[in-house]
Design an enzyme around this catalytic site. Structure first.
Site, PDB file in Angstrom:
ATOM      1  N   GLY A  70       0.820  -1.214   0.000  1.00 30.74           N
ATOM      2  CA  GLY A  70       0.000   0.000   0.000  1.00 30.74           C
ATOM      3  C   GLY A  70       0.852   1.261   0.000  1.00 30.74           C
ATOM      4  N   ASN A 150      -7.323   4.273   9.442  1.00 30.31           N
ATOM      5  CA  ASN A 150      -6.812   3.046  10.050  1.00 30.31           C
ATOM      6  C   ASN A 150      -6.789   3.063  11.568  1.00 30.31           C
ATOM      7  OD1 ASN A 150      -4.776   4.984   9.069  1.00 30.31           O
ATOM      8  ND2 ASN A 150      -3.354   3.777  10.267  1.00 30.31           N
ATOM      9  N   GLN A 180      -7.709   0.345   3.986  1.00 29.13           N
ATOM     10  CA  GLN A 180      -8.546  -0.170   5.089  1.00 29.13           C
ATOM     11  C   GLN A 180     -10.013  -0.310   4.683  1.00 29.13           C
ATOM     12  OE1 GLN A 180      -7.560  -1.443   7.863  1.00 29.13           O
ATOM     13  NE2 GLN A 180      -5.487  -0.667   8.113  1.00 29.13           N
ATOM     14  N   GLY A 201      -2.481  -6.116  -0.050  1.00 30.18           N
ATOM     15  CA  GLY A 201      -2.892  -7.506   0.145  1.00 30.18           C
ATOM     16  C   GLY A 201      -2.936  -7.988   1.586  1.00 30.18           C
ATOM     17  N   HIS A 202      -1.966  -7.532   2.407  1.00 32.06           N
ATOM     18  CA  HIS A 202      -1.857  -8.165   3.728  1.00 32.06           C
ATOM     19  C   HIS A 202      -2.959  -7.742   4.696  1.00 32.06           C
ATOM     20  CE1 HIS A 202       0.174  -5.029   6.338  1.00 32.06           C
ATOM     21  NE2 HIS A 202       0.418  -4.505   5.155  1.00 32.06           N
ATOM     22  N   CYS A 324       1.840   1.183  12.807  1.00 29.40           N
ATOM     23  CA  CYS A 324       2.843   1.860  11.967  1.00 29.40           C
ATOM     24  C   CYS A 324       3.592   2.940  12.725  1.00 29.40           C
ATOM     25  CB  CYS A 324       2.167   2.491  10.763  1.00 29.40           C
ATOM     26  SG  CYS A 324       1.117   1.344   9.917  1.00 29.40           S
TER      27      CYS A 324
HETATM   28  N1  PLP Z   1      -2.674   3.104   4.195  1.00 29.26           N
HETATM   29  C1  PLP Z   1      -3.363   2.695   5.263  1.00 29.26           C
HETATM   30  C2  PLP Z   1      -4.660   3.353   5.597  1.00 29.26           C
HETATM   31  C3  PLP Z   1      -2.882   1.651   6.071  1.00 29.26           C
HETATM   32  O1  PLP Z   1      -3.574   1.257   7.144  1.00 29.26           O
HETATM   33  C4  PLP Z   1      -1.651   1.063   5.725  1.00 29.26           C
HETATM   34  C5  PLP Z   1      -1.057   0.012   6.579  1.00 29.26           C
HETATM   35  O2  PLP Z   1      -1.240  -0.016   7.781  1.00 29.26           O
HETATM   36  C6  PLP Z   1      -0.979   1.521   4.588  1.00 29.26           C
HETATM   37  C7  PLP Z   1      -1.519   2.552   3.846  1.00 29.26           C
HETATM   38  C8  PLP Z   1       0.327   0.935   4.167  1.00 29.26           C
HETATM   39  O3  PLP Z   1       0.132  -0.317   3.570  1.00 29.26           O
HETATM   40  P1  PLP Z   1       1.341  -1.362   3.481  1.00 29.26           P
HETATM   41  O4  PLP Z   1       1.572  -1.866   4.865  1.00 29.26           O
HETATM   42  O5  PLP Z   1       0.838  -2.423   2.548  1.00 29.26           O
HETATM   43  O6  PLP Z   1       2.494  -0.626   2.927  1.00 29.26           O
END
Ligand code: PLP
Length: 379
Positions: A70, A150, A180, A201-202, A324
């Site tokens: 993402g 998120n 999300q 994907g995850h 994150c």
């Molecule tokens: N955007 C949102 C709203 C997310 O919750 C996340 C991951 O927590 C991401 C982007 C980033 O995605 P990725 O972990 O696949 O890089």
């Protein structure tokens, strides 16, 4: 027993997704660009998998480019929009509650001379369209607004915001981070009226290391990676066929079970809130959080960091704010103007279609015990 209630951070890979990856790695492992049957079979499988993902998202398969995650989709969408509209201006609009995958590139762009307007959330953690209307200008080149936050689970008014943007700043591109929202809410990119949309994907029971960027048909953007010309020349590099196969399998399952999963997650969320009101009445929900899978909570007076560690030691996985942040305070709660006690006590519980009620019961039991333990050690 481990109670896994951190599905907004990542999800368990489904058996079907793992099987699809294994089959692709051990049997259908050819390079899709190779000119012999093993390569041809891989190319055919790749095409079918792209169609499956496109069907789950509700778009044409030619509108999907696979990415690594993402974060990559978000970064690319921003760069692509700015490059496309470089003659029009240097003004970007986003929200103060976006994921770091949007906010960090925007910070870098500000240092490079772009002007970034960050719309602030209201008290419920939503975004008001009036603020977007006031921020749009003739030199606005990009609006990026996430579909589901998120940390809070709030659903942002992306459809209305895209329509407003297209009306008042017709040349600006509209991107949504739907990481999300994908397979948690029913929507299509066309229905939302967006130009660019990111998925990962995850978060939907596929492995880490795969995502996709939706690029509206007719929109031409610059490539992300140059090389052998894979992904329609937009993202070169031999396609990660195993991850793509797993993503397709997870999408097929997620699409088929969407209604059931949404109802199940809503039920678990309502049950958690109801039980908390009886067993841990000092716990408060933060924001409106309409998304079925995310529940933002706070225990004012407690330190969520400690709480989450104690819960983890007792087999219950929840997160302090968002995974994150790696311990940094949440920018989302700060933007909402939450006071220190509510901010420090905040944690997130998040469900998936597979979450069992016994996991929620374990969380409630352990939270009650942990609270008493922490209170004793704090007093
Ligand atoms: N955007 C949102 C709203 C997310 O919750 C996340 C991951 O927590 C991401 C982007 C980033 O995605 P990725 O972990 O696949 O890089």
């Amino acid at each position: 027993m481990t109670a896994y209630l951190d599905n907004a951070a990542t999800t368990k890979v489904s058996r079907a997704a793992a099987r699809a990856a294994l089959q692709t790695m051990t049997e259908g492992f050819g390079n899709p660009s190779a000119r012999y049957p093993l390569g041809g079979q891989a190319a055919k499988r790749l095409k079918a998998d792209r169609e499956t993902v496109a069907k789950a998202l509700g778009c044409d398969s030619r509108e999907l480019i696979f990415t690594s995650c993402g974060t990559e989709g978000d970064n690319w969408a921003i760069q692509a929009a700015l490059q496309k509209n470089r003659h029009l201006g240097r003004h970007i609009i986003t929200t103060a509650i976006e994921h770091a995958a949007i906010l960090e590139p925007c910070k870098r762009l500000e240092q490079q001379g772009y002007e970034v307007t960050c719309l602030l959330p209201n008290a419920e953690g939503g975004i008001d369209l009036g603020d977007l209307e006031a921020a749009l200008r003739p030199d606005t080149v990009l609006v990026s607004m996430m579909l589901v936050n998120n940390e809070l689970g709030t659903i942002l008014p992306v459809k209305e915001a895209a329509a407003l943007t297209h009306r008042l700043a017709p040349k600006a591109l509209f991107h949504t981070d739907a990481v999300q929202g994908f397979l948690k809410l029913p929507f299509t990119p066309k229905g939302l009226g967006v130009d660019l949309l990111t998925i990962s994907g995850h978060k939907i029971h596929a492995p880490k290391g795969i995502g996709a960027l939706y690029i509206r048909s007719g929109l031409r953007i610059d490539p992300m990676i140059l090389g052998g010309g894979q992904e329609n020349g937009l993202r070169s590099g031999t396609e990660p066929t195993a991850q793509i196969a797993a993503l397709a399998a997870a999408c097929a399952e997620g699409k088929q079970n969407l209604g059931r999963d949404i109802a199940h997650m809503r039920e678990l969320k309502a049950y958690t809130l109801e039980q908390l009101s009886i067993r841990v009445p000092e716990a408060e929900q933060i924001g409106r959080g309409e998304a079925p899978h995310i529940l933002a909570l706070t225990l004012p007076g407690y330190k969520a960091e400690v709480l989450v560690r104690v819960l983890g030691d007792m087999g219950v996985c929840v997160s302090a704010g968002s995974a994150c942040h790696r311990g940094r305070p949440s920018h989302v709660y700060a933007a909402m103007g939450l006071d220190k006690a509510h901010r420090e006590g905040s944690f997130r519980v998040s469900f998936s279609g597979d979450t069992q009620r016994v996991e929620v019961d374990a969380f409630l039991d352990v939270l009650t015990q942990a609270k008493a333990k922490l209170f004793t050690s704090m007093s």
